[in-house]
Design an enzyme around this catalytic site. Structure first.
Site, PDB file in Angstrom:
ATOM      1  N   ASN A 241       0.953  -1.115   0.121  1.00  0.00           N
ATOM      2  CA  ASN A 241      -0.013  -0.071   0.049  1.00  0.00           C
ATOM      3  C   ASN A 241       0.765   1.232  -0.098  1.00  0.00           C
ATOM      4  OD1 ASN A 241      -3.023   0.761   0.548  1.00  0.00           O
ATOM      5  ND2 ASN A 241      -1.752   2.243   1.759  1.00  0.00           N
ATOM      6  N   GLU A 242       0.765   1.974  -1.115  1.00  0.00           N
ATOM      7  CA  GLU A 242       1.384   3.172  -1.148  1.00  0.00           C
ATOM      8  C   GLU A 242       2.998   3.112  -0.906  1.00  0.00           C
ATOM      9  OE1 GLU A 242      -0.819   6.178   0.996  1.00  0.00           O
ATOM     10  OE2 GLU A 242      -2.007   6.413  -0.669  1.00  0.00           O
TER      11      GLU A 242
ATOM     12  N   GLU B 180      -7.472   6.600  12.231  1.00  0.00           N
ATOM     13  CA  GLU B 180      -8.171   7.515  11.121  1.00  0.00           C
ATOM     14  C   GLU B 180      -9.721   7.539  11.439  1.00  0.00           C
ATOM     15  OE1 GLU B 180      -6.507   4.877   7.979  1.00  0.00           O
ATOM     16  OE2 GLU B 180      -5.883   6.619   7.215  1.00  0.00           O
TER      17      GLU B 180
ATOM     18  N   GLU C 246      -8.565   4.357  -4.551  1.00  0.00           N
ATOM     19  CA  GLU C 246      -8.899   5.112  -3.368  1.00  0.00           C
ATOM     20  C   GLU C 246      -9.331   6.520  -3.565  1.00  0.00           C
ATOM     21  OE1 GLU C 246      -6.306   5.221  -0.055  1.00  0.00           O
ATOM     22  OE2 GLU C 246      -5.754   2.973  -0.365  1.00  0.00           O
TER      23      GLU C 246
ATOM     24  N   TRP D 157      -6.418  14.210   7.218  1.00  0.00           N
ATOM     25  CA  TRP D 157      -5.033  14.568   7.517  1.00  0.00           C
ATOM     26  C   TRP D 157      -4.570  15.869   6.843  1.00  0.00           C
ATOM     27  CZ3 TRP D 157      -4.048  15.375   2.307  1.00  0.00           C
ATOM     28  CH2 TRP D 157      -4.788  14.518   1.460  1.00  0.00           C
TER      29      TRP D 157
ATOM     30  N   TYR E 130     -11.519   9.986  12.147  1.00  0.00           N
ATOM     31  CA  TYR E 130     -12.369  11.322  11.362  1.00  0.00           C
ATOM     32  C   TYR E 130     -12.470  10.949  10.294  1.00  0.00           C
ATOM     33  CZ  TYR E 130     -12.691  14.259  15.762  1.00  0.00           C
ATOM     34  OH  TYR E 130     -13.094  14.666  17.130  1.00  0.00           O
ATOM     35  N   HIS E 131     -11.952  10.229   9.308  1.00  0.00           N
ATOM     36  CA  HIS E 131     -11.935  10.301   7.909  1.00  0.00           C
ATOM     37  C   HIS E 131     -13.365   9.969   7.257  1.00  0.00           C
ATOM     38  CE1 HIS E 131     -10.672   9.496   3.871  1.00  0.00           C
ATOM     39  NE2 HIS E 131      -9.413   9.729   4.036  1.00  0.00           N
TER      40      HIS E 131
HETATM   41  C1  GAL Z   1      -4.349   6.616   1.648  1.00  0.00           C
HETATM   42  C2  GAL Z   1      -4.296   5.162   2.544  1.00  0.00           C
HETATM   43  C3  GAL Z   1      -5.263   4.551   3.092  1.00  0.00           C
HETATM   44  C4  GAL Z   1      -5.894   5.673   3.850  1.00  0.00           C
HETATM   45  C5  GAL Z   1      -6.226   6.886   3.302  1.00  0.00           C
HETATM   46  C6  GAL Z   1      -6.664   8.127   3.893  1.00  0.00           C
HETATM   47  O1  GAL Z   1      -3.149   7.103   1.590  1.00  0.00           O
HETATM   48  O2  GAL Z   1      -3.695   4.292   1.362  1.00  0.00           O
HETATM   49  O3  GAL Z   1      -5.008   3.549   3.987  1.00  0.00           O
HETATM   50  O4  GAL Z   1      -4.959   6.023   5.161  1.00  0.00           O
HETATM   51  O5  GAL Z   1      -4.888   7.509   2.683  1.00  0.00           O
HETATM   52  O6  GAL Z   1      -6.953   9.172   3.400  1.00  0.00           O
END
Ligand code: GAL
Length: 692
Positions: free
Chosen positions: A180-181, A378, A330, A338, A380-381
């Site tokens: 992942n990233e 995370e 995503e 963030w 609050y996302h």
């Molecule tokens: C991405 C990440 C996800 C999640 C998301 C939140 O960078 O792959 O797991 O954290 O950000 O914005």
């Protein structure tokens, strides 16, 4: 024991009859074929390991109701898949895939290697990465692993192999996301030794390396490979570039370690991808993407609102990795957690953004995430359902998209983006400029966008490609800030011009060679004779200076290159006005017919108004036509071409309602009927189908 599902579709979208057959167990048991997924998929990131299994059904039913056809699962679930070393538990994952399948939802499996379990990093501390300050990362966040560490690779390979053996033939598994990233690297002594070995393989001898890096400078000459340090950001330019290339090659081999084992154990129809991050430059994506089947990226706006130019360029960059359609694997459901201010996108903006994605060639738009874990970093996302498991306000907009994707899928199936204009982009050049900006406001991505923006508006489609890509199909190729010009790229560009193309080089191009050394000629180095002119001197500017010429009068902020026209056939397009004396009245942009084509060099950073005129000149001189035709300002047009049809996606990103007049009657896929013009409210979208 795996549960196999056979589904009979009796009447489209209305009645499903499920027949559950309990399999004989084992990874190799035959699976029933799944119905083909729609051409354009709506998806979401789902974390079944964070919830009691009794909740899954309700979540999947809500997803299905919204028209979601894809879940990405598993990418952080290592501690659940391998709770104890060597004891794998994938039964829950198999049940989750099957449960999703019963809702006509396909799974993309993420390998969980971005978050190794605590037992692993405790037992094998060498698998934890070491920061530049020499401190080892600790457990408790993610991306704490060392991408170069052999033990970590062994463990990563084993878990990927277990997953592939179990799910490589599962009809509901569409494909794989590795890790992942990719982002964090390690500066431990073993990695440094690997880097030194890598240098030895690349340069052969220290003598060669010393020459190519000009290490006579500051007594940098090396007499043993293990003297060579890792330097990041400030150091010998050859060393800095070599480290980034080592980082890129190491990500490639890190990925290949898992990719090979997945490929060996899965159906060819299952794709393998990884999720990238737009303009992130922590490694050379062209190096890493070459082994993948599909490019996919994580598209977040963060603070503020969608900028269709900036975001469109990130789409086009991603599409260029494999030069075909890609996935938005995503994206934000309203807001992130963030940014400085985690504002929500406006009502209607998420839908407009999804169509903007599709217009640029995305075949999937997948929201991160379905529901927030009750605890974890995370909370609050943005999500599609709240902590109580019921829809948030945005859910209705997503459900509308689900219906629209279903409606438009038949017309969009098999269509791709085609462009007459290409912008050249290279990580080497971006790094080289960033390490020695010379004007701290100089941002190489903004330089690219300053060209991309007006060209995208005029042409309504732009490809973004590396400088060694095949260019024959393009009427216009623009290389903003192609600072590092390898021999291969220079040959490619010269051949393009000789063959009839129009090449436009932007400021700071052709200055460095493949080792990040200065070219022994002035800019644009090996292309000077083709251009019939060169850069005599470059100047970092304290304030904007005037420019004037074919593109009107305007200003040059940040950067000015004093050009000369040596050949009688070289035309001066614009000149600098009065400024520091050196530049007064001197050429700022020149052009020359060469071979069957044309080469242009723009030495001035142009203000937006002048750049718009320059883009008009570039496209007119090259015969570039807009994909649809002239539309009101702020309306974005994209086109996807099939064998017999053509689909336009038209979106109103302006602040006012707009009417778009079409060059011919077209089928309005979302609104219905045949239209000669479409009225678009703010964030309004029209998807129009025409035959070719
Ligand atoms: C991405 C990440 C996800 C999640 C998301 C939140 O960078 O792959 O797991 O954290 O950000 O914005």
């Amino acid at each position: 024991m795996p549960i196999r599902i056979v589904r009979f579709r009796v009447c489209s979208g209305v009645i499903f009859l499920f027949l559950l057959i309990v399999g004989l167990g084992g990874a190799s048991s035959a699976q029933a074929p799944a119905p083909a997924p729609p051409a354009i998929l709506l998806g979401t990131a789902w974390y079944p390991e964070q919830w009691p299994e009794s909740r899954w059904e309700a979540d999947l039913a809500l997803m299905q109701q919204a028209g979601i056809h894809m879940v990405r699962v598993g990418e952080f679930a290592w501690s659940r898949m391998e709770p104890v070393e060597g004891h794998y538990d994938l039964n829950w994952l198999e049940r989750a895939i099957a449960a999703a399948g019963r809702h006509n939802i396909y799974t993309v499996l993420g390998t969980p290697t971005a978050s190794p379990p605590a037992w692993l990093t405790q037992k094998y501390p060498e698998t934890l990465r070491v920061n530049q300050d020499g401190r080892r990362a600790e457990h408790g966040n993610r991306q704490h692993f060392n991408w170069a560490n052999p033990k970590y690779r062994e463990m990563a390979r084993k878990i990927a192999e277990q997953m592939a053996k179990r799910f490589g033939h599962n009809p509901y598994v569409l494909g794989w996301q590795i890790d992942n990233e990719y982002a964090e690297v390690s500066f431990d002594p073993e990695t440094r030794a690997q880097f030194q070995q890598w240098l030895k393989a690349r340069y052969g001898s220290l003598e060669n390396l010393n020459t190519r890096w000009t290490t006579a400078y500051w007594s940098e000459s090396y007499t043993a490979w293990d003297q060579i340090p890792i330097q990041v950001g400030y150091g010998n330019p050859g060393l800095l570039l070599s480290w980034m290339r080592f980082v890129s090659d190491t990500w490639r081999s890190y990925q290949k370690n898992q990719l090979d084992v997945i490929r060996a154990n899965s159906d060819a129809r299952q794709f393998i991808t990884t999720n990238t991050m737009g303009s992130f430059d922590g490694y050379d994506h062209y190096t890493v993407e070459q082994d993948l089947d599909l490019a996919a990226w994580d598209d977040y706006v963060g603070e503020g609102h969608l900028d269709p130019i900036q975001n469109g360029a990130a789409h086009d960059l991603t599409r260029g990795f494999k030069q075909k359609n890609f996935w938005v694997i995503e994206t934000q459901p309203g807001s992130v957690n963030w940014a400085a201010i985690n504002n929500s996108l406006d009502k209607g903006e998420v839908r407009a953004m999804a169509w903007h994605d599709v217009g640029h060639g995305a075949d999937v738009v997948s929201y991160w995430q379905w529901r927030s874990a009750l605890n974890g970093q995370e909370q609050y996302h943005g999500t599609l359902v709240g902590s109580d498991g019921t829809p948030v306000p945005l859910y209705a907009e997503i459900a509308q998209l689900g219906k629209e994707f279903a409606k438009a899928s038949p017309a969009l199936a098999g269509t791709t983006v085609q462009s007459q204009v290409a912008i050249l982009h290279s990580y080497d050049s971006r790094w080289a400029i960033q390490w020695q900006k010379h004007n701290d406001k100089y941002n190489p991505v903004e330089e690219i966008l300053s060209y991309y923006g007006p060209l995208r508006v005029i042409a309504q489609s732009v490809d973004i490609l590396p400088p060694t890509a095949a260019l024959g199909q393009y009427k216009l190729v623009v290389a903003p800030g192609l600072n590092v010009l390898s021999e291969a790229a220079a040959k490619n560009l010269a051949a393009y011009v000789e063959g009839g193309g129009h090449l436009v080089l932007g400021q700071r191009s052709g200055m460095k060679d493949d080792d990040n050394s200065l070219q022994p000629e002035r800019q644009p180095g090996p292309l000077v004779s083709l251009l019939g002119g060169r850069v005599e001197q470059y100047y970092a500017l304290e304030k904007p200076i005037p420019i004037e010429g074919k593109w009107g009068t305007g200003e040059c902020p940040l950067w000015a290159e004093l050009l000369s026209a040596k050949d009688s056939g070289t035309e001066i397009l614009i000149r600098y006005g009065k400024s520091n004396g050196w530049l007064d009245g001197q050429p700022a942009a020149i052009t020359r017919k060469a071979g069957k084509g044309r080469i242009t060099y723009i030495g001035a950073w142009l203000d937006p108004k002048t750049m718009a005129q320059a883009a008009k000149w570039m496209t007119e001189t090259s015969g570039v036509k807009p994909a649809l035709g002239v539309v009101p300002d702020g309306v974005e047009v994209s086109a996807r071409y099939g064998t017999h049809n053509l689909v336009y996606v038209v979106i109103n990103f302006s602040k006012e309602p707009q009417t778009v007049h079409l060059p011919a009657a077209m089928e309005d896929i979302l609104g219905g009927g045949s239209k000669q013009s479409v009225d678009l409210p703010v964030y309004g979208v029209a998807v129009l189908s025409a035959s070719r």
